[in-house]
Scaffold this motif. Structure first.
Motif: not given
Length: 447
Positions: A79, A82, A131, A178-179, A298, A303, A315
């Motif tokens: 991740s 991202k 997100h 979060y996705s 976020y 993060e 992240h």
């Protein structure tokens, strides 16, 4: 600053139990922890905005022809993909190709975002990055190389796709969820808006300018250099068949990289936030580090841990077979990234990150007790009263009995029985109470 000496020492005395955030007497070496958690390989890099970098590898790549992990061994960045994709998207915003607050349907031509009733739902680029668009709750597990669908099939939920169609399922902008589906839409959006395949676009915008030579969003990348790629391992040490899985959802989880490359990105974001980057402007870099939902953790592809004195941004990542993190501590100008080829790697990574937290935290002077007493308002129905009793702060909130807070040397005050941390931050009109629970910070103003 001698990064090598620092980290050889730190990695020789990692805390086995990091829940307190303090180094306990129960320590272990990085190789001890690898053995305990059955992690075949880990790669670590530490860098400073001055240009200093130290990197090393431990263990082996795994697979039939296993070789030692080195600083040049590539891992699935999971991740953290991202985080890198968000940086590229913000460069497009800076160039005027995208606008953060424009409806995504303005840019999408290959596919349309609909809600569950088949109607268009207004979602912005900013909400994808943060997100907060309320899209399908999805975690991408990857595919065998000969069974990977296209990105459009992933978005549609068709063909060999193992995840549901991407749809708007919550009120856009109402909350954080979060996705990976948010970044699948972003991946298609930037490709449509520029007429360029996503992996080529990211190589041109981000990877080449930052000299991330061992990184790629191209799914063919690990096949082109198999001796320099760490093979993934499931929980318990079982090898991932084929060595790794293919991720058509490249922006969400498909980057291959090294810790040395990842910290180049985070250090560049730190420079940008200070106004010292030739790539990204200060305002957009600051947006990356700004919670997009009040009290949230976020920003835009980032993060956030914004505790005073312990600020870090970056992240984490978990794919089938891999775990990783990449963070920058901007107050010290230092970034640390670590990657493993195991789903069991997170306990080891948490110990490494805790060591970095302790090493790069900065001292924050405690506010004078007499200056912070009074009533603070978290919400209209939730007042917080702070008083001083026998030289110690007491805390009483919303009808609860007062308790004596436990003072920490760094200016924090801890509730004796709850997961609750209080800090006071000076503002133009007095002090603001910062209340932190489960990693989320809320603010209360004095009345």
């Amino acid at each position: 600053m001698d990064l090598s000496a620092d980290w050889v020492s730190l990695l020789g005395h990692l805390d086995r139990n990091v829940s307190s955030g303090r180094l306990s007497p129960d320590t272990a070496t990085v190789t001890d922890l690898m053995s305990s958690y059955r992690v075949p390989g880990v790669s670590i890099a530490v860098g400073h905005v001055s240009g200093q970098v130290w990197a090393t590898g431990y263990g082996v790549t795994g697979g039939e022809t296993s070789t030692p992990v080195t600083a040049g061994t590539a891992f699935a960045a999971c991740s953290i993909s991202k985080h890198v994709a968000a940086f590229g998207a913000l460069l497009l915003v800076q160039e005027g190709v995208l606008d953060l607050d424009t409806d995504v349907d303005t840019y999408l031509t290959s596919w349309q975002l609909l809600d569950r009733a088949g109607r268009q739902s207004r979602v912005t680029v900013r909400q994808l990055l943060a997100h907060t668009a309320g899209l399908s709750d999805t975690w991408y597990r990857g595919y065998a190389a000969d069974r990977a669908p296209s990105l459009v099939q992933v978005l549609e939920g068709s063909g060999l796709t193992t995840t549901p169609p991407v749809r708007a399922t919550l009120l856009p902008g109402s909350r954080f969820r979060y996705s990976g589906s948010h970044y699948s839409v972003l991946q298609q959006l930037v490709a449509d808006a520029t007429g360029t395949p996503f992996e080529d676009l990211m190589r041109t915008l981000v990877l080449r300018p930052l000299a991330m030579a061992d990184s790629s969003f191209d799914r063919r990348f690990p096949h082109q250099r198999p001796q320099l790629v760490a093979r993934g391992h499931h929980v318990g040490g079982t090898r991932v068949p084929g060595g790794w899985r293919v991720q058509p959802e490249a922006a969400a989880a498909g980057l291959w990289s090294t810790p040395s490359d990842l910290l180049r990105l985070d250090l560049e974001i730190a420079r940008a936030a200070a106004g010292d980057s030739t790539l990204l402007g200060r305002d957009l870099a600051t947006e990356m580090w700004t919670p997009q939902i009040a009290g949230g953790g976020y920003g835009l592809g980032t993060e956030i841990d914004d505790r005073a004195g312990r600020r870090r941004f970056g992240h984490t990542g978990l794919n089938v077979g891999y775990t990783c993190f990449s963070y920058v501590w901007p107050d010290s100008g230092t970034a640390v990234a670590a990657m493993t080829n195991s789903e069991d790697g997170w306990e080891l990574l948490t110990s490494i990150r805790a060591a970095a937290d302790r090493r790069y935290a900065t001292d924050v002077p405690a506010a004078p007790l007499g200056d912070v007493t009074g009533r603070y308002l978290l919400r209209d129905d939730c007042p917080i009263d702070i008083a001083v009793t026998d030289g110690r702060l007491t805390f009483a909130a919303a009808g609860q009995p007062p308790v004596v807070l436990l003072a920490e040397p760094d200016g924090r005050h801890l509730h004796p029985g709850l997961d609750l941390e209080v800090r006071f931050r000076e503002s133009d009109d007095g002090y603001v109470l910062e209340l932190r629970q489960e990693g989320v910070t809320q603010t209360a103003r004095s009345q």
